[in-house]
Design a protein around this motif. Structure first.
Motif, short mmCIF file in Angstrom:
data_model
loop_
_atom_site.label_atom_id
_atom_site.label_comp_id
_atom_site.label_asym_id
_atom_site.label_seq_id
_atom_site.Cartn_x
_atom_site.Cartn_y
_atom_site.Cartn_z
N ILE A 99 17.36 -20.44 -23.43
CA ILE A 99 16.38 -19.36 -23.46
C ILE A 99 16.38 -18.64 -22.12
O ILE A 99 16.09 -19.25 -21.08
CB ILE A 99 14.97 -19.91 -23.77
N GLY A 142 12.97 -14.50 -22.98
CA GLY A 142 12.25 -15.40 -23.88
C GLY A 142 13.09 -15.77 -25.10
O GLY A 142 14.24 -15.36 -25.25
N SER A 161 8.39 -20.06 -31.92
CA SER A 161 7.87 -19.09 -30.95
C SER A 161 6.61 -19.61 -30.27
O SER A 161 6.42 -19.43 -29.07
CB SER A 161 7.58 -17.76 -31.65
N TRP A 164 7.51 -22.22 -27.69
CA TRP A 164 8.03 -21.58 -26.49
C TRP A 164 6.90 -20.99 -25.65
O TRP A 164 6.87 -21.14 -24.43
CB TRP A 164 9.04 -20.50 -26.85
N GLN A 165 5.94 -20.32 -26.28
CA GLN A 165 4.82 -19.76 -25.54
C GLN A 165 4.00 -20.85 -24.86
O GLN A 165 3.60 -20.71 -23.70
CB GLN A 165 3.91 -18.96 -26.48
N ASN A 214 6.08 -22.11 -21.89
CA ASN A 214 6.21 -21.13 -20.82
C ASN A 214 4.89 -20.87 -20.11
O ASN A 214 4.81 -20.89 -18.87
CB ASN A 214 6.77 -19.83 -21.40
#
Length: 378
Positions: free
Chosen positions: A141, A146, A174, A177-178, A181
């Motif tokens: 990634i 992103g 998703s 990942w958010q 992060n």
């Protein structure tokens, strides 16, 4: 910093990842009440920050509130790999058709996060990686771009996920990942992500590791810290803003600067010694901070000698010497100490140390040799 399963899943849920209905219990009665609210059939899961909970008896399926109460009573207070179970997660039981592993971590070699997915969920991913690495699909990634939609579709196709689940899987990937992060995590993992009998995807287990260096940006996550898993010395070190890691050696090291600390440990090993810890007091450490560091080192019963290596730039050597003497007066150690002070106010610091009848050294090599010799004599 590790956080519990229930805490990880609640973070995931904030980003749209579906998790089972459930709550945390600290007493058997709490477990019974939660199970009743959830319809009776629940999973009781011990909340300790180690693996192997199921094999240790820390995960049970209850078919009624009464069973939930009985199992919670058995699990609460249980010792699992040296940790006491103080909480249990009561989750609504799920009928599972298949399991998927989904996780994100850092790939240091590529200098970017990597999403790893496998249709072999529900088992130790390390074993899958060792025995059948081809079953793990990886997608790196870009930290600025992103996770991309095409990557999610490629992953779904590679693990042969039925197409009817692709949209839902995209939301979960998703969201993970958010969560990873925006929480400054070093690991965000769902194992397993299951396909239920109702043909929906559900994250029934979760795990997160948060970068300690970024915790100051997340006071809400900092409050989740479980100090039961930390050595007492590491807790005290954090309170005094010291970087400390306990090791298995016999030479306690107190150094200012991470690079110098690593060098000191390497030199100790070069001359046949074994460091008992990594401890960086940082720049600008005052007497109180140095004293706290000294007390932490001496709290380790394996320590036979203390090696103090200070390069005084921002940190003044006389302040270090003052802190050491204050700590000696309070703790009254019975181990020898080797001190090397170089830099700002070094002469004043050395004079204070010499008057206290401690071993002094001019160079790091000389200090390491003297520390190793003193540890052998001890």
């Amino acid at each position: 910093m590790k956080i519990h399963e229930y805490q990880s899943k609640r973070i995931f849920a904030k980003y749209g990842v579906p998790i089972p209905n459930g709550n945390v219990a600290i007493t058997p009665k709490d477990a019974r009440d939660i199970a009743k609210d959830l319809g009776g059939r629940v999973i009781i899961k011990s909340q300790v920050l180690v693996g192997g909970r199921g094999k240790a008896g820390g995960v049970k399926l209850a078919n009624s509130p009464e069973e939930a109460e009985k199992y919670a009573a058995a699990i609460l207070g249980m010792d699992i790999k040296g940790l006491t179970v103080r909480k249990v997660l009561i989750d609504e039981a799920t009928n599972i058709k298949s399991e998927i592993y989904l996780g994100i971590t850092n790939d240091r070699a590529r200098r970017m996060p990597v999403m790893m997915v496998s249709a072999e969920g529900g088992v130790e991913i390390e074993e899958v990686a060792r025995k059948t690495p081809e079953k793990i699909i990886k997608a790196h990634i870009h930290p600025l771009l992103g996770l991309q939609g095409y990557q999610i579709r490629d992953i779904a196709a590679s693990i042969e996920l039925p197409r009817k689940h692709w949209k839902e899987f995209g939301v979960i990937a998703s969201g993970l990942w958010q969560a990873y992060n925006e929480s400054d995590a070093t690991l965000a993992e769902i194992n397993p992500l299951v396909i239920t009998d109702e043909d929906t995807l559900l994250a029934v287990d979760g795990k997160m590791l948060i970068d300690d260096s970024a915790i100051f940006r997340h006071p809400d996550i900092a409050e989740m810290r479980d100090i039961d898993v930390e050595a007492e010395a590491e807790t005290i070190a954090r309170e005094h803003d010291l970087s400390y890691i306990k090791l298995d050696g016999e030479i306690g090291c107190m150094v200012n600067g991470a690079g110098l600390a690593m060098t000191t440990m390497d030199i100790v090993k070069l001359f046949g010694g074994s460091p008992a810890n990594f401890l960086d007091i940082g720049g600008g450490a005052d007497a109180e901070k140095v004293g706290a560091a000294f007390r932490i080192i001496l709290s380790d019963p394996n320590v036979k000698v203390v090696l103090i290596n200070i390069f005084g730039g921002i940190t003044r050597c006389d302040e270090v010497a003052k802190g050491v003497l204050e700590a000696i007066d309070e703790v009254k150690p019975d181990v020898p100490m080797v001190v090397r002070l170089v830099g700002t106010n070094a002469e004043e610091g050395r004079k204070m140390i010499a008057e206290a009848d401690m071993i002094t050294a001019e160079t790091l090599a000389d200090a390491a040799k003297k520390a190793v010799a003193a540890s052998r004599e001890a």
